[in-house]
Structure formats: structure tokens, C-alpha cells
Design an enzyme around this catalytic site. Structure first.
Site, PDB file in Angstrom:
ATOM      1  N   ASP A 162       0.834  -1.212   0.000  1.00  0.00           N
ATOM      2  CA  ASP A 162       0.000   0.000   0.000  1.00  0.00           C
ATOM      3  C   ASP A 162       0.867   1.260   0.000  1.00  0.00           C
ATOM      4  O   ASP A 162       0.981   1.908   1.038  1.00  0.00           O
ATOM      5  CB  ASP A 162      -0.916  -0.050   1.238  1.00  0.00           C
ATOM      6  CG  ASP A 162      -1.924   1.073   1.298  1.00  0.00           C
ATOM      7  OD1 ASP A 162      -2.115   1.767   0.288  1.00  0.00           O
ATOM      8  OD2 ASP A 162      -2.513   1.265   2.376  1.00  0.00           O
ATOM      9  N   GLU A 213      -2.966   9.908  -1.098  1.00  0.00           N
ATOM     10  CA  GLU A 213      -4.161   9.062  -1.249  1.00  0.00           C
ATOM     11  C   GLU A 213      -4.786   8.771   0.104  1.00  0.00           C
ATOM     12  O   GLU A 213      -6.007   8.733   0.262  1.00  0.00           O
ATOM     13  CB  GLU A 213      -3.788   7.739  -1.953  1.00  0.00           C
ATOM     14  CG  GLU A 213      -4.984   6.850  -2.291  1.00  0.00           C
ATOM     15  CD  GLU A 213      -5.306   5.799  -1.231  1.00  0.00           C
ATOM     16  OE1 GLU A 213      -6.335   5.145  -1.349  1.00  0.00           O
ATOM     17  OE2 GLU A 213      -4.530   5.648  -0.267  1.00  0.00           O
ATOM     18  N   GLU A 214      -3.933   8.549   1.092  1.00  0.00           N
ATOM     19  CA  GLU A 214      -4.416   8.088   2.399  1.00  0.00           C
ATOM     20  C   GLU A 214      -5.154   9.190   3.173  1.00  0.00           C
ATOM     21  O   GLU A 214      -4.818  10.369   3.065  1.00  0.00           O
ATOM     22  CB  GLU A 214      -3.226   7.629   3.253  1.00  0.00           C
ATOM     23  CG  GLU A 214      -2.406   6.498   2.644  1.00  0.00           C
ATOM     24  CD  GLU A 214      -3.097   5.146   2.724  1.00  0.00           C
ATOM     25  OE1 GLU A 214      -4.281   5.075   3.113  1.00  0.00           O
ATOM     26  OE2 GLU A 214      -2.434   4.143   2.394  1.00  0.00           O
ATOM     27  N   ASP A 260      -3.160  -1.031  -6.911  1.00  0.00           N
ATOM     28  CA  ASP A 260      -3.130  -0.777  -5.474  1.00  0.00           C
ATOM     29  C   ASP A 260      -3.161  -2.115  -4.725  1.00  0.00           C
ATOM     30  O   ASP A 260      -3.752  -3.084  -5.210  1.00  0.00           O
ATOM     31  CB  ASP A 260      -4.324   0.107  -5.060  1.00  0.00           C
ATOM     32  CG  ASP A 260      -4.055   0.886  -3.770  1.00  0.00           C
ATOM     33  OD1 ASP A 260      -3.019   0.651  -3.117  1.00  0.00           O
ATOM     34  OD2 ASP A 260      -4.888   1.721  -3.408  1.00  0.00           O
ATOM     35  N   HIS A 346      -3.177  -1.890   6.164  1.00  0.00           N
ATOM     36  CA  HIS A 346      -3.213  -0.843   7.209  1.00  0.00           C
ATOM     37  C   HIS A 346      -2.774  -1.345   8.585  1.00  0.00           C
ATOM     38  O   HIS A 346      -3.253  -0.843   9.605  1.00  0.00           O
ATOM     39  CB  HIS A 346      -4.588  -0.155   7.267  1.00  0.00           C
ATOM     40  CG  HIS A 346      -4.765   0.853   6.165  1.00  0.00           C
ATOM     41  ND1 HIS A 346      -5.757   1.801   6.153  1.00  0.00           N
ATOM     42  CD2 HIS A 346      -4.042   1.064   5.032  1.00  0.00           C
ATOM     43  CE1 HIS A 346      -5.642   2.552   5.048  1.00  0.00           C
ATOM     44  NE2 HIS A 346      -4.608   2.113   4.358  1.00  0.00           N
TER      45      HIS A 346
HETATM   46 ZN   LIG Z   1      -3.856   2.663   2.363  1.00  0.00          ZN
END
Ligand SMILES: [Zn+2]
Length: 398
Positions: A162, A213-214, A260, A346
Site C-alpha cells: 500500500d 491518497e491516504e 493498489d 493498514h
Molecule cells: Zn492505504
């Protein structure tokens, strides 16, 4: 009702003139797509590109890279150095810089920097295009994207799947098709191109290494996709010169392929969008042919792109990711992300140790094949290195 009934016709008109050839590679070309299988199955040498500690492409990305921090800047330097060292000088390198406040960082603006790497046919680049309407607004670009920022919390989060691995894969693919693009485009002029394929649109390729992005606190429309939201908006508002085939860089995206959460074993990638199922099937067909030729390392129970066996798919929902700002503006999207997400998603376990190298190398092979087919590189791919050989098996093992 009226508006709806007019929509499909409108889209047809818009898309019909775009004749986009897509040329499958021969078995011979597929066989010579790197990374070569023999190198990795018969040696204990660390993977040159993707080893988490030593790999030249991946290792420099495997560090916390929260926007605005030192680690973030170091990863940007890695990308820039890679382009200088490994890509043809005609690649255009552009940083798209914005700032935004986040719910975690108060009133101090955070810098976000998207990196755009673009290679267009030489007769369409501004320096050589000459004359109005002959420039970059005529190029339909295969657009490959991944995000390079990492989560703000937990502190020390590395984000290997990620999305360090997807970024490394995109660098890999750019390098793998670069020489073939040079060979294909060498010596051709805008007049040649016009004569050879009158109806065919000129194709370019661009790589987007997206930032921010996060979410910093909790995923909302405002706290997420900082880089891609800014870029899609900017491109929508950038007009090409009058007479161009496309009116904006956004409209010039032929397909937005977003990678992704790749790099964990046994991925299952659904086909999310009926509209681009054809492109998903093209990608799946590359995987299937590589497997049949014995050119992939993994032996999964089901293929990575298992939906490509289906003639069509129903819309079943999608994952919120960097494609959203583009898709909302009408761009066609192929989202290469597994469902379910990898178990490490995550968590602090999303690191180099939990990656599966055979899966990563197989992705490199599959994506390279897809891009080579999209860019019609059959006949231009490099022949294998044929250096002097000793004729003994042992020596070849090295
Ligand atoms: Zn992420």
C-alpha cells in the site's frame, strides 16, 4: 428520461472515432518479457529490482513516506533518479504541486506532489510538433497510476503493498517497454504517422505516482485522495490548443489503470466495471497466456484475474481510491486491486517481510505484457541478450 436516452448516443459519438488498435503479443515476444523466469528459479541472488532490502526499484520506497516528511522527499528523489538513470530522455517529467490542510495537521498546509512521467510519440512532442493542432492534444494516453504516500498513523507504517510495490511495478514497466517504444517511433514523422494509420489515434503512455491518497484521520471526501483530486481538477481545466483531437489532458486519457494493494500472495482481482471489462479481459488474457507458456512463478488455485473467463460482469460496487476523481469526470478505469484486501492492510505487518516476491514478479510480467500489447509493440520488443556462451550448463546457471 430524455437526457438518459441521449447519453449512450453521445458517448458513442465521442468514442467511435478513436480507433485504438490493441495487438496481442506473439508467444515469442511473451517469452522474452522480463523478468526472466530462469534467473529467479535457479539462483540465490537477491532480486535485482524487487528485493525488499536490496532491490533497486522497491527498497528505496519501503520507508515511512508521509507527505511533507524527510522519508517522503527521499522517495521523490528515488523516482527522479530512476528516470534519469533508466528512461529515454524523451520522457517528460512533471511535478504537480499543491498544498492542503488535513484534519491531523491543523492550519499548517501540507505539500502534496504528484509525479507525472509521460512519453508521447516524438512527432507529437511540443518541440517537434510544429504548427497548430499537431501537438500533444492529439495523443491518447494509457495512464498507469499508483500512490506513493504512506499512512500518517500508525507511526512507522511502511505500506509495502500500500502502495510501494505498485509504484515499483510501474517503474519496472516503464523501463521494460522503453527501448521497444524507441524502436517503434524512431525516424517517423507526423506525415508518416498520418499516412500510415489515418483513423488511428496516436498513443502515448504516462505514469502517475500520486500523492496524498491516504486519509490522515478518517476517510471522508475531504480527508483522502488529496493528490488525485487536485490533478483531475487541474487537467479538466487545462485546455489544449484549438483543433486538437482532445480538449484537455483529462479527455486524452484512453484508460486509467490504477494499481493498489499488490504484492501479497494469492490476490483475487475482480472486474469492477462492466464498461472496461474488455480491458480487464485483455489483462487476464496476458496472464492466462503467460501461465500456459509456463512463464509465471506462482501456481494459484484461481488466476489473479479470474473474472476474465466471464463474457460480461455486473456492476457490484467498487473500492474508493485514486480513480474516483477521474471516473467522476468520465474517464474509463481499470482498477487492479484485490478483494478481499491483503490481511496486512493498514497494519504494521504491511512491510517488506510480508511480501511475496514470486507474486510481485508475476505482476511485473503481466503488466509489462499488457502495456506492450496496448502500445502495439509486437515486433519491437528486445531480443534476449545473446552474449558469448561457453556451451556448458553450469556457466549458464550463473
Ligand atoms: Zn492505504
Amino acid at each position: 428520461m430524455r437526457l438518459l436516452s441521449h447519453l449512450p448516443a453521445f458517448f458513442l459519438l465521442l468514442h467511435l472515432p478513436l480507433s485504438l488498435a490493441y495487438t496481442p503479443l506473439s508467444d515469442h515476444s511473451l517469452t522474452h518479457l522480463a523478468p526472466s523466469l530462469s534467473i529467479h528459479t535457479s539462483s540465490l541472488v537477491p532480486d535485482h529490482d524487487f528485493d525488499p532490502v536490496h532491490g533497486a526499484l522497491l527498497a528505496p520506497i519501503l520507508r515511512p513516506r508521509v507527505p511533507g516528511t524527510e522519508g517522503h522527499a527521499r522517495v521523490q528523489e528515488h523516482f527522479a533518479a530512476f528516470v534519469r538513470a533508466h528512461l529515454h530522455p524523451s520522457w517528460r517529467v512533471e511535478w504537480h504541486n499543491t498544498t492542503a490542510t488535513t484534519p491531523a495537521t491543523g492550519s499548517e498546509p501540507v505539500p502534496f506532489r504528484n509525479l507525472i512521467l509521460r512519453r508521447d510519440p516524438p512527432w507529437r512532442t511540443p518541440a517537434q510538433a510544429g504548427g497548430p493542432g499537431k501537438g500533444e492534444g492529439h495523443v491518447a494516453r494509457l495512464t498507469l497510476a499508483a500512490h506513493y504516500d504512506s499512512l500518517y498513523r500508525p507511526e512507522g507504517f511502511v505500506g509495502a503493498v500500500d502502495s510501494a510495490v505498485p509504484c515499483a511495478l510501474l517503474l519496472y514497466v516503464a523501463r521494460a517497454v522503453d527501448a521497444a517504444l524507441t524502436r517503434k517511433w524512431e525516424g517517423r514523422t507526423v506525415e508518416d504517422a498520418a499516412l500510415e494509420d489515418e483513423d488511428e489515434v496516436d498513443k502515448g503512455v504516462q505514469i502517475l505516482l500520486l500523492d496524498g491518497e491516504e486519509a490522515w484521520v478518517k476517510w471522508t471526501d475531504e480527508d483522502s485522495l488529496y493528490g488525485s483530486r487536485a490533478l483531475a481538477e487541474a487537467w479538466e481545466n487545462t485546455a489544449y490548443e484549438p483543433g486538437s483531437r482532445f480538449s484537455t489532458p483529462l479527455e486524452a486519457i484512453s484508460l486509467f489503470v490504477l494499481l493498489d494493494l499488490l504484492g501479497a500472495p494469492q490476490p483475487t482481482i475482480p472486474s469492477y466495471f462492466p464498461k472496461t471489462h474488455w480491458a480487464y479481459r485483455s489483462l487476464g488474457s496476458v496472464e492466462a497466456r503467460l501461465r500456459k507458456l509456463g512463464l509465471l512463478e506462482t501456481k494459484p488455485r484461481t488466476p489473479f484475474l479470474a473474472d476474465s473467463a466471464k463474457e460480461s460482469v455486473q456492476f457490484q460496487g467498487y473500492v474508493l481510491d485514486d480513480h474516483i476523481p477521474f471516473m467522476k469526470r468520465g474517464v474509463d478505469v481499470l482498477h487492479v486491486i484485490p478483494t478481499p484486501f491483503p490481511a496486512v492492510w493498514h497494519t504494521m505487518q504491511d512491510d517488506g517481510e510480508h511480501l511475496d516476491l514470486p507474486t510481485i514478479r508475476d505482476w511485473a510480467r503481466i503488466m509489462t505484457g499488457f502495456v506492450a500489447e496496448w502500445m502495439d509493440l509486437e515486433g519491437y520488443l528486445p531480443e534476449p541478450e545473446t552474449g558469448p556462451t561457453s556451451g556448458t550448463g553450469e556457466k549458464d546457471e550463473l
